[in-house]
Scaffold this motif. Sequence first.
Motif, PDB file in Angstrom:
ATOM      1  N   THR A 278       0.831  -1.203   0.000  1.00 16.44           N
ATOM      2  CA  THR A 278       0.000   0.000   0.000  1.00 16.44           C
ATOM      3  C   THR A 278       0.866   1.255   0.000  1.00 16.44           C
ATOM      4  O   THR A 278       0.616   2.202  -0.757  1.00 16.44           O
ATOM      5  CB  THR A 278      -0.937   0.021   1.224  1.00 16.44           C
ATOM      6  OG1 THR A 278      -1.730  -1.153   1.232  1.00 16.44           O
ATOM      7  CG2 THR A 278      -1.846   1.238   1.185  1.00 16.44           C
ATOM      8  N   GLY A 279       1.901   1.276   0.840  1.00 13.13           N
ATOM      9  CA  GLY A 279       2.808   2.417   0.868  1.00 13.13           C
ATOM     10  C   GLY A 279       3.516   2.605  -0.463  1.00 13.13           C
ATOM     11  O   GLY A 279       3.661   3.730  -0.956  1.00 13.13           O
ATOM     12  N   ALA A 280       3.954   1.509  -1.078  1.00  9.89           N
ATOM     13  CA  ALA A 280       4.630   1.584  -2.371  1.00  9.89           C
ATOM     14  C   ALA A 280       3.692   2.118  -3.452  1.00  9.89           C
ATOM     15  O   ALA A 280       4.080   2.955  -4.276  1.00  9.89           O
ATOM     16  CB  ALA A 280       5.158   0.208  -2.768  1.00  9.89           C
ATOM     17  N   ALA A 281       2.445   1.644  -3.453  1.00  6.17           N
ATOM     18  CA  ALA A 281       1.475   2.091  -4.465  1.00  6.17           C
ATOM     19  C   ALA A 281       1.147   3.575  -4.300  1.00  6.17           C
ATOM     20  O   ALA A 281       1.002   4.304  -5.283  1.00  6.17           O
ATOM     21  CB  ALA A 281       0.210   1.249  -4.377  1.00  6.17           C
ATOM     22  N   MET A 282       1.017   4.024  -3.053  1.00  9.85           N
ATOM     23  CA  MET A 282       0.750   5.446  -2.823  1.00  9.85           C
ATOM     24  C   MET A 282       1.898   6.306  -3.348  1.00  9.85           C
ATOM     25  O   MET A 282       1.673   7.305  -4.044  1.00  9.85           O
ATOM     26  CB  MET A 282       0.570   5.703  -1.328  1.00  9.85           C
ATOM     27  CG  MET A 282      -0.749   5.238  -0.748  1.00  9.85           C
ATOM     28  SD  MET A 282      -0.818   5.709   1.005  1.00  9.85           S
ATOM     29  CE  MET A 282      -2.431   5.085   1.452  1.00  9.85           C
ATOM     30  N   LEU A 283       3.131   5.950  -3.028  1.00 11.75           N
ATOM     31  CA  LEU A 283       4.276   6.723  -3.493  1.00 11.75           C
ATOM     32  C   LEU A 283       4.387   6.667  -5.007  1.00 11.75           C
ATOM     33  O   LEU A 283       4.732   7.663  -5.654  1.00 11.75           O
ATOM     34  CB  LEU A 283       5.557   6.210  -2.841  1.00 11.75           C
ATOM     35  CG  LEU A 283       5.682   6.484  -1.339  1.00 11.75           C
ATOM     36  CD1 LEU A 283       6.913   5.789  -0.763  1.00 11.75           C
ATOM     37  CD2 LEU A 283       5.742   7.982  -1.059  1.00 11.75           C
ATOM     38  N   ALA A 284       4.091   5.509  -5.604  1.00 12.44           N
ATOM     39  CA  ALA A 284       4.133   5.384  -7.060  1.00 12.44           C
ATOM     40  C   ALA A 284       3.109   6.299  -7.716  1.00 12.44           C
ATOM     41  O   ALA A 284       3.383   6.929  -8.746  1.00 12.44           O
ATOM     42  CB  ALA A 284       3.874   3.933  -7.463  1.00 12.44           C
ATOM     43  N   PHE A 285       1.924   6.375  -7.137  1.00 15.88           N
ATOM     44  CA  PHE A 285       0.861   7.186  -7.730  1.00 15.88           C
ATOM     45  C   PHE A 285       1.091   8.677  -7.515  1.00 15.88           C
ATOM     46  O   PHE A 285       0.923   9.482  -8.432  1.00 15.88           O
ATOM     47  CB  PHE A 285      -0.494   6.791  -7.136  1.00 15.88           C
ATOM     48  CG  PHE A 285      -1.647   7.607  -7.670  1.00 15.88           C
ATOM     49  CD1 PHE A 285      -2.131   7.387  -8.951  1.00 15.88           C
ATOM     50  CD2 PHE A 285      -2.224   8.600  -6.892  1.00 15.88           C
ATOM     51  CE1 PHE A 285      -3.182   8.151  -9.452  1.00 15.88           C
ATOM     52  CE2 PHE A 285      -3.274   9.362  -7.388  1.00 15.88           C
ATOM     53  CZ  PHE A 285      -3.752   9.134  -8.672  1.00 15.88           C
ATOM     54  N   PHE A 286       1.481   9.060  -6.311  1.00 16.65           N
ATOM     55  CA  PHE A 286       1.587  10.475  -5.980  1.00 16.65           C
ATOM     56  C   PHE A 286       2.841  11.139  -6.544  1.00 16.65           C
ATOM     57  O   PHE A 286       2.810  12.302  -6.920  1.00 16.65           O
ATOM     58  CB  PHE A 286       1.584  10.672  -4.456  1.00 16.65           C
ATOM     59  CG  PHE A 286       0.266  10.399  -3.799  1.00 16.65           C
ATOM     60  CD1 PHE A 286      -0.912  10.893  -4.316  1.00 16.65           C
ATOM     61  CD2 PHE A 286       0.198   9.625  -2.646  1.00 16.65           C
ATOM     62  CE1 PHE A 286      -2.130  10.643  -3.709  1.00 16.65           C
ATOM     63  CE2 PHE A 286      -1.012   9.371  -2.028  1.00 16.65           C
ATOM     64  CZ  PHE A 286      -2.178   9.876  -2.556  1.00 16.65           C
ATOM     65  N   THR A 287       3.975  10.430  -6.546  1.00 15.53           N
ATOM     66  CA  THR A 287       5.243  11.083  -6.859  1.00 15.53           C
ATOM     67  C   THR A 287       5.541  11.067  -8.339  1.00 15.53           C
ATOM     68  O   THR A 287       5.448  10.035  -8.998  1.00 15.53           O
ATOM     69  CB  THR A 287       6.406  10.435  -6.086  1.00 15.53           C
ATOM     70  OG1 THR A 287       6.493   9.053  -6.441  1.00 15.53           O
ATOM     71  CG2 THR A 287       6.183  10.551  -4.591  1.00 15.53           C
ATOM     72  N   GLY A 288       5.937  12.226  -8.843  1.00 14.95           N
ATOM     73  CA  GLY A 288       6.302  12.317 -10.256  1.00 14.95           C
ATOM     74  C   GLY A 288       7.788  12.161 -10.472  1.00 14.95           C
ATOM     75  O   GLY A 288       8.240  11.852 -11.566  1.00 14.95           O
ATOM     76  N   ILE A 289       8.590  12.393  -9.430  1.00 17.66           N
ATOM     77  CA  ILE A 289      10.049  12.358  -9.547  1.00 17.66           C
ATOM     78  C   ILE A 289      10.628  11.606  -8.364  1.00 17.66           C
ATOM     79  O   ILE A 289      10.179  11.764  -7.231  1.00 17.66           O
ATOM     80  CB  ILE A 289      10.641  13.780  -9.574  1.00 17.66           C
ATOM     81  CG1 ILE A 289      10.020  14.619 -10.692  1.00 17.66           C
ATOM     82  CG2 ILE A 289      12.157  13.734  -9.737  1.00 17.66           C
ATOM     83  CD1 ILE A 289      10.427  16.069 -10.662  1.00 17.66           C
ATOM     84  N   SER A 290      11.633  10.779  -8.639  1.00 17.96           N
ATOM     85  CA  SER A 290      12.374  10.084  -7.593  1.00 17.96           C
ATOM     86  C   SER A 290      13.862  10.352  -7.808  1.00 17.96           C
ATOM     87  O   SER A 290      14.385  10.130  -8.899  1.00 17.96           O
ATOM     88  CB  SER A 290      12.094   8.578  -7.661  1.00 17.96           C
ATOM     89  OG  SER A 290      12.831   7.879  -6.684  1.00 17.96           O
ATOM     90  N   ASP A 291      14.523  10.875  -6.788  1.00 13.25           N
ATOM     91  CA  ASP A 291      15.943  11.195  -6.921  1.00 13.25           C
ATOM     92  C   ASP A 291      16.632  10.997  -5.582  1.00 13.25           C
ATOM     93  O   ASP A 291      15.979  10.853  -4.551  1.00 13.25           O
ATOM     94  CB  ASP A 291      16.127  12.629  -7.416  1.00 13.25           C
ATOM     95  CG  ASP A 291      17.435  12.818  -8.182  1.00 13.25           C
ATOM     96  OD1 ASP A 291      18.327  11.949  -8.057  1.00 13.25           O
ATOM     97  OD2 ASP A 291      17.565  13.824  -8.893  1.00 13.25           O
ATOM     98  N   VAL A 292      17.960  11.020  -5.618  1.00 13.72           N
ATOM     99  CA  VAL A 292      18.737  10.744  -4.416  1.00 13.72           C
ATOM    100  C   VAL A 292      18.620  11.871  -3.393  1.00 13.72           C
ATOM    101  O   VAL A 292      18.551  11.633  -2.193  1.00 13.72           O
ATOM    102  CB  VAL A 292      20.213  10.503  -4.779  1.00 13.72           C
ATOM    103  CG1 VAL A 292      21.053  10.317  -3.520  1.00 13.72           C
ATOM    104  CG2 VAL A 292      20.341   9.282  -5.686  1.00 13.72           C
TER     105      VAL A 292
END
Length: 227
Positions: free
Chosen positions: A200-214
Amino acid sequence: MAKRAPFAYVMTILAFQPFSGASGDMLVGSLIDLGADASAVRESMEAAANVEVEIYEVSKSGIRATQVNVVAEETPLTYRELMNVLKSCELSPPIVADASAIFEIIAEAEAAAHGVQKEELEFHKIGARDAIADVVGACTAISLLKVDSTFTTPIFVGGGSLETDHGLLPIPAPATAAILAKYHLITRGGPMEGELLTPTGAAMLAFFTGISDVFLPQMTKIGRAHV
């Protein structure tokens, strides 16, 4: 003649820092801590899932944080039943659409892991009403915060193995790993053994976030929530 001030476009960026993983209640608590109206979020969660929601402050290692606790029966739901619960709740169409999209992400990952069509799925804890409440709560909170862009730093997933109904599985669990891979989210193992990131946490972050960076993006003002 007075000089014109240079044009400046101000954006509100929501940046997640999942240094200790992420779950549904953790994300809802952090969003309330950032300023989303707790009463409005609770009302949406209770209306959508027919549960009781407790929201209160706690202190963890001397740091204040917001805790969200959902009291609900863990009744397994099929994929169709879960979607019908969302469609029948009296919430705004955008929130229902966002919550449905998050559960679609979970359903596709679970179906792939089990080798079945998503229509054949029977969710266990993932599909229980507490998960519905968490997803709806996060969608409501994001809407209330009126953010322009979302971002996440690397997600710590934990490590070791997890005892499940399907036997011993590595961490991250197959469905969680599938979500992370499909949506190109940056992850790191640790910093301790155990499951820190739920599907559930992974799906929320996948849906909400447009960018992933260090690292965090360049910003002029930082507000911080603690979970």
